[in-house]
Design a protein around this motif. Sequence first.
Motif, PDB file in Angstrom:
ATOM      1  N   SER A  72       3.314   1.396   1.546  1.00  0.00           N
ATOM      2  CA  SER A  72       2.596   2.274   0.626  1.00  0.00           C
ATOM      3  C   SER A  72       1.168   1.740   0.533  1.00  0.00           C
ATOM      4  O   SER A  72       0.802   1.059  -0.440  1.00  0.00           O
ATOM      5  N   PRO A  74      -1.976   2.824   0.000  1.00  0.00           N
ATOM      6  CA  PRO A  74      -2.880   2.985  -1.150  1.00  0.00           C
ATOM      7  C   PRO A  74      -2.525   2.076  -2.334  1.00  0.00           C
ATOM      8  O   PRO A  74      -3.415   1.484  -2.950  1.00  0.00           O
ATOM      9  N   HIS A 109      -5.744  -3.198   6.264  1.00  0.00           N
ATOM     10  CA  HIS A 109      -6.236  -1.969   5.662  1.00  0.00           C
ATOM     11  C   HIS A 109      -7.315  -2.259   4.624  1.00  0.00           C
ATOM     12  O   HIS A 109      -7.171  -3.179   3.816  1.00  0.00           O
ATOM     13  N   SER A 138      -7.692   6.674   8.042  1.00  0.00           N
ATOM     14  CA  SER A 138      -6.524   7.395   7.569  1.00  0.00           C
ATOM     15  C   SER A 138      -7.007   8.242   6.409  1.00  0.00           C
ATOM     16  O   SER A 138      -7.279   7.726   5.329  1.00  0.00           O
ATOM     17  N   LEU A 139      -7.170   9.521   6.657  1.00  0.00           N
ATOM     18  CA  LEU A 139      -7.698  10.442   5.661  1.00  0.00           C
ATOM     19  C   LEU A 139      -6.539  11.261   5.130  1.00  0.00           C
ATOM     20  O   LEU A 139      -6.104  12.223   5.748  1.00  0.00           O
ATOM     21  N   ARG A 140      -6.028  10.882   3.983  1.00  0.00           N
ATOM     22  CA  ARG A 140      -4.823  11.491   3.417  1.00  0.00           C
ATOM     23  C   ARG A 140      -5.198  12.514   2.364  1.00  0.00           C
ATOM     24  O   ARG A 140      -5.432  12.166   1.221  1.00  0.00           O
ATOM     25  N   GLY A 141      -5.255  13.785   2.778  1.00  0.00           N
ATOM     26  CA  GLY A 141      -5.542  14.865   1.842  1.00  0.00           C
ATOM     27  C   GLY A 141      -6.987  14.872   1.377  1.00  0.00           C
ATOM     28  O   GLY A 141      -7.864  14.267   1.987  1.00  0.00           O
ATOM     29  N   ARG A 146      -7.267   7.937  -1.700  1.00  0.00           N
ATOM     30  CA  ARG A 146      -6.124   7.628  -0.829  1.00  0.00           C
ATOM     31  C   ARG A 146      -6.545   7.382   0.613  1.00  0.00           C
ATOM     32  O   ARG A 146      -5.716   7.104   1.466  1.00  0.00           O
ATOM     33  N   TRP A 147      -7.830   7.517   0.913  1.00  0.00           N
ATOM     34  CA  TRP A 147      -8.321   7.282   2.271  1.00  0.00           C
ATOM     35  C   TRP A 147      -8.487   5.785   2.486  1.00  0.00           C
ATOM     36  O   TRP A 147      -8.834   5.040   1.564  1.00  0.00           O
ATOM     37  N   TYR A 148      -8.279   5.358   3.715  1.00  0.00           N
ATOM     38  CA  TYR A 148      -8.513   3.952   4.034  1.00  0.00           C
ATOM     39  C   TYR A 148      -8.817   3.795   5.521  1.00  0.00           C
ATOM     40  O   TYR A 148      -8.611   4.702   6.313  1.00  0.00           O
TER      41      TYR A 148
END
Length: 167
Positions: A72, A74, A109, A138-141, A146-148
């Motif tokens: 997980s 984020p 990360h 990692s572009l989450r939504g 939440r991006w990293y």
Amino acid sequence: MTNPNKVKGTAWESDVRNYLNAVAGLVDEYGKFKDPFDPFNVRRPAQEGAADVGDVHAIPFVLECKNVKRPSVPSFLRQAEVEAVNAGFPYGVAVVKVPRAATTRGRVHFTVRTWTRVRLAVGLTSHAFAERYAFTPSLRGLVTGRWYMSTDLEGFAALLRDVRGAR
């Protein structure tokens, strides 16, 4: 009775510490510190008090090491950043073990904010920084929190060397 998950986590923390010390040339062929008083030695701090200070200290980074089946990221990054503040370090990152892979393949990360701060400290453009250290986004939504950005432990070791040299 020892908790098997605690044993796995401690082993991963030690593997990360040992790898970073070895590639930085801070230990001899037996794994002993060349200079035990060198502040740049990568260490696993003893946990004291209520405020957690992270799993591994690699100045100027606090590493939150995780060996879990379902990462997980984020939440790991939020934890790493709190622990960096507790330890008095400028950067907190999460290091997640990749199952059945060498230590060098572990994923490191960064929040986008931390990635940008480190990039500016090194003095590179976004493109050059991502390319040099093999970062992937990692572009989450649509929620930017939440991006990293991620690299492997080998790329992080090169970055650590360069960040330390930029000081």
